[in-house]
Design a protein around this motif. Structure first.
Motif, PDB file in Angstrom:
ATOM      1  N   SER A  78      32.421  29.519  55.351  1.00  0.00           N
ATOM      2  CA  SER A  78      33.649  28.806  54.756  1.00  0.00           C
ATOM      3  C   SER A  78      33.979  29.394  53.495  1.00  0.00           C
ATOM      4  CB  SER A  78      33.228  27.312  54.917  1.00  0.00           C
ATOM      5  OG  SER A  78      31.853  27.066  54.091  1.00  0.00           O
ATOM      6  N   SER A  79      32.869  29.779  52.783  1.00  0.00           N
ATOM      7  CA  SER A  79      33.057  30.298  51.531  1.00  0.00           C
ATOM      8  C   SER A  79      32.840  31.833  51.654  1.00  0.00           C
ATOM      9  CB  SER A  79      31.962  29.693  50.372  1.00  0.00           C
ATOM     10  OG  SER A  79      32.066  30.826  49.550  1.00  0.00           O
ATOM     11  N   ALA A  80      33.593  32.598  50.838  1.00  0.00           N
ATOM     12  CA  ALA A  80      33.586  34.203  50.857  1.00  0.00           C
ATOM     13  C   ALA A  80      32.342  34.643  50.448  1.00  0.00           C
ATOM     14  CB  ALA A  80      34.841  34.602  50.038  1.00  0.00           C
ATOM     15  N   ILE A  81      31.637  33.724  49.677  1.00  0.00           N
ATOM     16  CA  ILE A  81      30.408  34.232  49.124  1.00  0.00           C
ATOM     17  C   ILE A  81      29.090  33.983  49.848  1.00  0.00           C
ATOM     18  CG2 ILE A  81      29.015  34.129  47.041  1.00  0.00           C
ATOM     19  CD1 ILE A  81      31.545  35.712  46.775  1.00  0.00           C
ATOM     20  N   ARG A  82      28.713  34.673  50.542  1.00  0.00           N
ATOM     21  CA  ARG A  82      27.103  34.380  51.280  1.00  0.00           C
ATOM     22  C   ARG A  82      26.064  34.218  50.374  1.00  0.00           C
ATOM     23  NH1 ARG A  82      25.725  37.396  56.455  1.00  0.00           N
ATOM     24  NH2 ARG A  82      23.748  36.056  56.199  1.00  0.00           N
ATOM     25  N   SER A  83      25.518  33.168  49.891  1.00  0.00           N
ATOM     26  CA  SER A  83      24.817  32.800  48.721  1.00  0.00           C
ATOM     27  C   SER A  83      23.144  33.421  49.138  1.00  0.00           C
ATOM     28  CB  SER A  83      24.597  31.646  48.503  1.00  0.00           C
ATOM     29  OG  SER A  83      24.249  30.573  49.642  1.00  0.00           O
ATOM     30  N   ASP A  84      23.123  33.609  50.585  1.00  0.00           N
ATOM     31  CA  ASP A  84      21.975  34.093  50.942  1.00  0.00           C
ATOM     32  C   ASP A  84      21.780  35.632  50.686  1.00  0.00           C
ATOM     33  OD1 ASP A  84      23.880  34.550  52.942  1.00  0.00           O
ATOM     34  OD2 ASP A  84      22.108  35.254  54.285  1.00  0.00           O
ATOM     35  N   VAL A  85      22.978  36.209  50.496  1.00  0.00           N
ATOM     36  CA  VAL A  85      22.985  37.650  50.111  1.00  0.00           C
ATOM     37  C   VAL A  85      23.260  37.782  48.594  1.00  0.00           C
ATOM     38  CG1 VAL A  85      24.167  39.896  50.345  1.00  0.00           C
ATOM     39  CG2 VAL A  85      23.662  38.239  52.423  1.00  0.00           C
ATOM     40  N   ALA A  86      24.312  37.269  47.977  1.00  0.00           N
ATOM     41  CA  ALA A  86      24.491  37.424  46.679  1.00  0.00           C
ATOM     42  C   ALA A  86      23.456  36.841  45.622  1.00  0.00           C
ATOM     43  CB  ALA A  86      25.691  36.597  46.160  1.00  0.00           C
ATOM     44  N   GLY A  87      22.823  35.903  46.020  1.00  0.00           N
ATOM     45  CA  GLY A  87      21.740  35.079  45.107  1.00  0.00           C
ATOM     46  C   GLY A  87      20.384  36.064  45.096  1.00  0.00           C
ATOM     47  N   ARG A  88      20.452  36.864  46.208  1.00  0.00           N
ATOM     48  CA  ARG A  88      19.279  37.685  46.077  1.00  0.00           C
ATOM     49  C   ARG A  88      19.116  39.017  45.665  1.00  0.00           C
ATOM     50  NH1 ARG A  88      17.983  37.107  52.352  1.00  0.00           N
ATOM     51  NH2 ARG A  88      16.562  38.845  52.081  1.00  0.00           N
ATOM     52  N   CYS A  89      20.300  39.511  45.196  1.00  0.00           N
ATOM     53  CA  CYS A  89      20.576  40.917  44.645  1.00  0.00           C
ATOM     54  C   CYS A  89      19.869  41.083  43.403  1.00  0.00           C
ATOM     55  CB  CYS A  89      22.107  41.017  44.263  1.00  0.00           C
ATOM     56  SG  CYS A  89      23.101  41.178  45.852  1.00  0.00           S
ATOM     57  N   GLU A  90      19.541  42.263  43.146  1.00  0.00           N
ATOM     58  CA  GLU A  90      18.842  42.541  41.901  1.00  0.00           C
ATOM     59  C   GLU A  90      19.670  43.462  41.008  1.00  0.00           C
ATOM     60  OE1 GLU A  90      14.741  45.026  40.265  1.00  0.00           O
ATOM     61  OE2 GLU A  90      15.457  45.099  42.375  1.00  0.00           O
ATOM     62  N   VAL A  91      19.982  43.043  39.889  1.00  0.00           N
ATOM     63  CA  VAL A  91      20.801  43.814  38.924  1.00  0.00           C
ATOM     64  C   VAL A  91      19.978  44.839  38.368  1.00  0.00           C
ATOM     65  CG1 VAL A  91      22.518  43.749  36.958  1.00  0.00           C
ATOM     66  CG2 VAL A  91      22.345  41.768  38.522  1.00  0.00           C
ATOM     67  N   LEU A  92      20.336  46.121  38.495  1.00  0.00           N
ATOM     68  CA  LEU A  92      19.742  47.100  37.883  1.00  0.00           C
ATOM     69  C   LEU A  92      20.394  47.769  36.672  1.00  0.00           C
ATOM     70  CD1 LEU A  92      18.632  49.367  41.337  1.00  0.00           C
ATOM     71  CD2 LEU A  92      17.593  47.417  39.860  1.00  0.00           C
ATOM     72  N   ALA A  93      21.637  47.714  36.744  1.00  0.00           N
ATOM     73  CA  ALA A  93      22.413  47.994  35.781  1.00  0.00           C
ATOM     74  C   ALA A  93      23.845  47.320  35.391  1.00  0.00           C
ATOM     75  CB  ALA A  93      22.745  49.783  35.644  1.00  0.00           C
ATOM     76  N   ASP A  94      24.309  47.558  34.320  1.00  0.00           N
ATOM     77  CA  ASP A  94      25.605  46.860  33.978  1.00  0.00           C
ATOM     78  C   ASP A  94      26.285  47.074  32.739  1.00  0.00           C
ATOM     79  OD1 ASP A  94      27.638  44.711  34.787  1.00  0.00           O
ATOM     80  OD2 ASP A  94      27.113  43.358  33.490  1.00  0.00           O
ATOM     81  N   VAL A  95      27.102  48.322  32.612  1.00  0.00           N
ATOM     82  CA  VAL A  95      27.731  49.090  31.529  1.00  0.00           C
ATOM     83  C   VAL A  95      28.978  48.592  31.500  1.00  0.00           C
ATOM     84  CG1 VAL A  95      28.313  51.176  30.616  1.00  0.00           C
ATOM     85  CG2 VAL A  95      26.040  51.003  32.059  1.00  0.00           C
ATOM     86  N   VAL A  96      29.241  47.969  30.082  1.00  0.00           N
ATOM     87  CA  VAL A  96      30.492  47.501  29.608  1.00  0.00           C
ATOM     88  C   VAL A  96      30.867  48.465  28.571  1.00  0.00           C
ATOM     89  CG1 VAL A  96      31.536  45.570  28.408  1.00  0.00           C
ATOM     90  CG2 VAL A  96      29.814  45.087  30.235  1.00  0.00           C
ATOM     91  N   ARG A  97      32.097  48.789  28.678  1.00  0.00           N
ATOM     92  CA  ARG A  97      32.780  49.433  27.821  1.00  0.00           C
ATOM     93  C   ARG A  97      34.356  48.692  27.330  1.00  0.00           C
ATOM     94  NH1 ARG A  97      31.625  55.335  27.256  1.00  0.00           N
ATOM     95  NH2 ARG A  97      29.830  55.600  28.736  1.00  0.00           N
ATOM     96  N   HIS A  98      34.512  48.604  26.061  1.00  0.00           N
ATOM     97  CA  HIS A  98      36.035  48.163  25.609  1.00  0.00           C
ATOM     98  C   HIS A  98      36.789  49.155  25.594  1.00  0.00           C
ATOM     99  CE1 HIS A  98      34.065  43.786  25.055  1.00  0.00           C
ATOM    100  NE2 HIS A  98      32.802  44.665  24.824  1.00  0.00           N
ATOM    101  N   ALA A  99      37.550  49.457  26.551  1.00  0.00           N
ATOM    102  CA  ALA A  99      38.312  50.733  26.618  1.00  0.00           C
ATOM    103  C   ALA A  99      39.778  50.252  26.576  1.00  0.00           C
ATOM    104  CB  ALA A  99      37.860  51.527  27.946  1.00  0.00           C
ATOM    105  N   GLY A 100      40.123  49.200  26.166  1.00  0.00           N
ATOM    106  CA  GLY A 100      41.540  48.782  25.976  1.00  0.00           C
ATOM    107  C   GLY A 100      41.998  48.972  27.554  1.00  0.00           C
ATOM    108  N   LEU A 101      43.069  49.701  27.571  1.00  0.00           N
ATOM    109  CA  LEU A 101      43.431  49.959  28.962  1.00  0.00           C
ATOM    110  C   LEU A 101      43.399  51.394  29.340  1.00  0.00           C
ATOM    111  CD1 LEU A 101      46.732  47.405  29.275  1.00  0.00           C
ATOM    112  CD2 LEU A 101      44.282  47.052  30.277  1.00  0.00           C
ATOM    113  N   GLU A 102      42.873  51.935  28.640  1.00  0.00           N
ATOM    114  CA  GLU A 102      42.367  53.587  28.906  1.00  0.00           C
ATOM    115  C   GLU A 102      41.206  53.838  29.999  1.00  0.00           C
ATOM    116  OE1 GLU A 102      44.794  55.790  27.705  1.00  0.00           O
ATOM    117  OE2 GLU A 102      45.889  54.240  26.962  1.00  0.00           O
ATOM    118  N   HIS A 103      41.033  53.138  31.019  1.00  0.00           N
ATOM    119  CA  HIS A 103      39.985  53.195  31.789  1.00  0.00           C
ATOM    120  C   HIS A 103      39.825  54.378  32.431  1.00  0.00           C
ATOM    121  CE1 HIS A 103      39.203  48.985  31.128  1.00  0.00           C
ATOM    122  NE2 HIS A 103      40.232  48.585  31.572  1.00  0.00           N
ATOM    123  N   GLY A 104      40.918  55.391  32.481  1.00  0.00           N
ATOM    124  CA  GLY A 104      40.875  56.348  33.329  1.00  0.00           C
ATOM    125  C   GLY A 104      40.058  57.475  32.766  1.00  0.00           C
ATOM    126  N   SER A 105      39.813  57.404  31.360  1.00  0.00           N
ATOM    127  CA  SER A 105      39.212  58.707  30.518  1.00  0.00           C
ATOM    128  C   SER A 105      37.701  58.048  30.339  1.00  0.00           C
ATOM    129  CB  SER A 105      39.813  58.680  29.089  1.00  0.00           C
ATOM    130  OG  SER A 105      39.984  57.434  28.448  1.00  0.00           O
TER     131      SER A 105
END
Length: 283
Positions: A31-58
């Motif tokens: 009923s929900s798009a998010i299967r909590s049994d999967v999403a809730g058990r994911c391990e985050v290994l990296a999360d890189v953030v860049r404030h690129a404006g709208l120049e994401h291509g480069s």
């Protein structure tokens, strides 16, 4: 299973890597798009953030390299790429999707499109990202994901926080589809849902649209809504990857040829072509 998550739908670009559990696909879509049994058990290994404006291509390929290096994995180890498929910046959507398809070309890497606003809302769930970003959200709270769409409009979707049926964590229930709305129409929709909800329930607004249109949306709700600062609460590639893992478990990968951006409204070129067709040939 390793997943790479990409989001370039706003001026903040993010790439994440998660390790997801391997589970049997659901026989029926939940009923929900998010299967909590999967999403809730994911391990985050990296999360890189860049404030690129709208120049994401480069900047996107460098972010992908940095994310993989931080996670200590090679691109060849990635089993699936999850990409925020909209709504959001038209250019950013095309850049992310073209890059994802290019990386998957000639390989068995699965592709999955992730609704931008759903992944954004999920960043508030406890345990999804680093502890400093988690929110203590009581069940019944509304989470309104709201991105600036310019021209006095926002891309918006509203979710309700629900207690998980089995377990102590929370999940999101989608209440409205992803739409491009005039800011007053989005506010009225949110006000109506608050009025129908639990007594004293409040709304958390996340996204640059909430900041830009604070007076017309947040302040007008007279204390029943709070806008979170976009500089801290913005799209995250790791959240896209976690939602992507849940969607893969529920529905399998998307067809590469049919995976296209969800713009939620017509582009300027499409509007101009439609206007030209309506007016007919010039005399």
């Amino acid at each position: 299973m390793l997943l790479l998550g990409i989001d370039t739908t706003t001026r903040v670009g993010s790439v994440g890597v998660v390790r997801a559990p391997i589970v049997a696909p659901a026989h029926e879509a939940p009923s929900s798009a998010i299967r909590s049994d999967v999403a809730g058990r994911c391990e985050v290994l990296a999360d890189v953030v860049r404030h690129a404006g709208l120049e994401h291509g480069s900047a996107l390929l460098a972010s992908i390299d940095e994310s993989l290096a931080t996670a200590g994995v090679a691109l060849e180890e990635v089993a699936a790429i999850a990409v925020a498929s909209g709504p959001g910046s038209f250019t950013g959507l095309r850049v992310a999707l073209a890059t994802a398809k290019g990386l998957a070309l000639g390989s068995t890497v699965a592709l999955v499109g992730v609704p931008t606003l759903e992944a954004l809302a999920c960043t508030l769930l406890p345990g999804w990202l680093e502890p400093g970003l988690a929110q203590e959200i009581p069940p019944g709270t509304l989470v309104a994901a709201c991105l600036d769409a310019r021209k006095g409009e926002v891309y918006g979707a509203i979710f309700a926080v629900r207690a998980e049926e089995h377990g102590s964590s929370c999940v999101l229930e989608r209440l409205t589809p992803d739409r491009a709305l005039r800011k007053h129409a989005f506010r009225e929709t949110l006000a109506a849902l608050l009025a129908r909800g639990e007594a004293g329930a409040r709304a958390l607004l996340i996204g640059d649209g909430a900041e830009r249109h604070r007076a017309q949306i947040v302040d007008a709700l007279e204390g029943r809504a709070v806008a979170l600062p976009f500089a801290r609460y913005h799209p995250r590639g790791a959240a896209v990857a976690r939602v992507g893992a849940a969607l893969l478990a529920a529905n399998g990968p998307d067809d590469r040829a049919e995976l296209v951006p969800h713009y939620a409204r017509a582009s300027e070129a499409e509007i101009a072509r439609a206007r030209s067709a309506d007016e007919g040939p010039s005399r």
